[in-house]
Design a protein around this motif. Structure first.
Motif, PDB file in Angstrom:
ATOM      1  N   ALA A 153       0.972  -1.517   0.254  1.00 39.38           N
ATOM      2  CA  ALA A 153       0.616   0.146   0.195  1.00 39.38           C
ATOM      3  C   ALA A 153       0.976   1.486   0.165  1.00 39.38           C
ATOM      4  N   LEU A 154       2.155   1.323   0.652  1.00 35.45           N
ATOM      5  CA  LEU A 154       2.964   2.611   0.991  1.00 35.45           C
ATOM      6  C   LEU A 154       4.083   2.315  -0.745  1.00 35.45           C
ATOM      7  N   ALA A 155       4.211   1.811  -0.809  1.00 39.42           N
ATOM      8  CA  ALA A 155       4.537   1.786  -2.457  1.00 39.42           C
ATOM      9  C   ALA A 155       3.304   2.255  -3.365  1.00 39.42           C
ATOM     10  N   GLY A 156       2.128   1.929  -3.590  1.00 47.30           N
ATOM     11  CA  GLY A 156       1.064   2.607  -4.233  1.00 47.30           C
ATOM     12  C   GLY A 156       1.447   4.065  -4.008  1.00 47.30           C
ATOM     13  N   MET A 157       1.201   4.247  -2.756  1.00 52.14           N
ATOM     14  CA  MET A 157       0.768   5.836  -2.605  1.00 52.14           C
ATOM     15  C   MET A 157       1.904   6.544  -2.908  1.00 52.14           C
ATOM     16  N   VAL A 197      -2.585   0.997 -18.838  1.00 53.98           N
ATOM     17  CA  VAL A 197      -1.177   0.015 -19.722  1.00 53.98           C
ATOM     18  C   VAL A 197       0.280   0.383 -19.057  1.00 53.98           C
ATOM     19  N   LEU A 198       0.578   1.743 -18.478  1.00 48.06           N
ATOM     20  CA  LEU A 198       1.712   2.657 -18.149  1.00 48.06           C
ATOM     21  C   LEU A 198       1.619   1.978 -16.417  1.00 48.06           C
ATOM     22  N   ALA A 199       0.595   2.373 -16.073  1.00 52.61           N
ATOM     23  CA  ALA A 199       0.380   2.003 -14.216  1.00 52.61           C
ATOM     24  C   ALA A 199       1.042   0.439 -14.518  1.00 52.61           C
ATOM     25  N   LYS A 205       6.850  -4.248 -12.708  1.00 53.92           N
ATOM     26  CA  LYS A 205       8.304  -3.686 -11.825  1.00 53.92           C
ATOM     27  C   LYS A 205       8.901  -3.449 -10.505  1.00 53.92           C
ATOM     28  N   LEU A 206       8.055  -1.878  -9.980  1.00 51.37           N
ATOM     29  CA  LEU A 206       8.269  -2.209  -8.891  1.00 51.37           C
ATOM     30  C   LEU A 206       7.722  -3.451  -8.166  1.00 51.37           C
ATOM     31  N   ALA A 207       7.103  -4.271  -8.125  1.00 49.11           N
ATOM     32  CA  ALA A 207       6.681  -5.900  -7.566  1.00 49.11           C
ATOM     33  C   ALA A 207       7.699  -6.311  -7.839  1.00 49.11           C
TER      34      ALA A 207
END
Length: 271
Positions: A153-157, A197-199, A205-207
């Motif tokens: 959740a922090l990474a998403g924020m 798509v970009l998100a 990649k972040l995961a």
């Protein structure tokens, strides 16, 4: 430099340095009881007492009005809608087509106006001075939420702030290619799909990067559980208890006043 000075000015209040978990708890304690009743007395009392927290939050008045502007716009619009189309009771003042303004709808509109303000404003003001990382530390260390959920959740924020930049970059790229003069609806839908798509690609990649760095690890190579360490300790002390107690006191006072004056209106039926 100027931005840092402004940030320090915003965080100058005594409530600003309190643990974000305590702010979340206080906001919930103020809001949740007001959901049980629709009357202007409890909402007005809670809103008035919450003003003390607004002053102690350290948020400057200009920042306060900018942050809460959507609420000040939504509250009267909601009240007007309720007044025109709300449940009819008592004396009818205006009746035309589907519009019917009555004594009951006006009372409900006033109650709704104060209720929206009393529920939304404390949460917004208390969270102006909350850093997402501090909140994640508190949720994981104090509330004991799963670390994977909290860190994800922090990474998403953190990624939310990039959406506006991506939208601007997509608009500039389309204009450079000469496709920015199409219909507005078609252009917005095309950019929204491209942003979606970009998100997804960035999230994948972040995961992968977080997994490679051990953010998702809950056991060692032998399958034994490991204890996760945190860079910053989330502390809970007397100030946090005082803020939570203040939130509970505001709700208790508001509800007790509504019951005392006879305006308590339980949403699921008579009290």
């Amino acid at each position: 430099m100027i931005g840092q000075q402004q940030e320090r000015a915003v965080r100058a209040g005594p409530v600003a340095g309190i643990n974000p978990v305590a702010k979340l708890a206080a906001a919930l304690l103020i809001a949740l009881p007001l959901v049980l009743t629709i009357d202007w007395v409890s909402a007005a009392v809670a809103l008035g007492l919450s003003g003390i927290l607004f002053v102690l939050s350290g948020v400057r008045w200009r920042e306060f009005w900018l942050r809460t502007l959507p609420v000040w716009v939504a509250a009267p619009l909601t009240a007007v809608t309720i007044a025109l189309y709300g449940q009819t009771s008592g004396q009818i003042y205006v009746e035309w087509f589907v519009v019917r303004i009555s004594e009951g709808s006006l009372e409900l509109a006033v109650a709704t106006f104060f209720r929206v303000l009393a529920i939304a404003l404390p949460g917004i003001v208390l969270f102006v001075t909350v850093d997402p990382t501090d909140l994640a530390d508190g949720l994981a260390q104090i509330v004991r939420l799963p670390a994977r959920f909290v860190l994800g959740a922090l990474a998403g924020m953190r990624m939310l702030g990039l959406l506006a930049d991506d939208w601007r970059a997509l608009a500039l790229a389309r204009r450079a290619r000469g496709v920015a003069d199409e219909g507005r609806v078609r252009r917005v839908l095309g950019m929204a799909f491209a942003l979606f798509v970009l998100a997804i690609r960035r999230g994948t990649k972040l995961a992968t990067a977080m997994e490679a760095r051990g953010f998702g690890g809950i056991a060692d190579a032998d399958g034994r559980p490991i204890t996760r360490t945190w860079a910053r300790e989330s502390r809970w002390g007397a100030r946090e208890w005082v803020l939570v107690a203040a939130g509970a006191a505001i709700s208790a006072t508001a509800l007790a006043t509504a019951v005392w004056v006879g305006s308590w209106n339980f949403i699921l039926g008579p009290a």
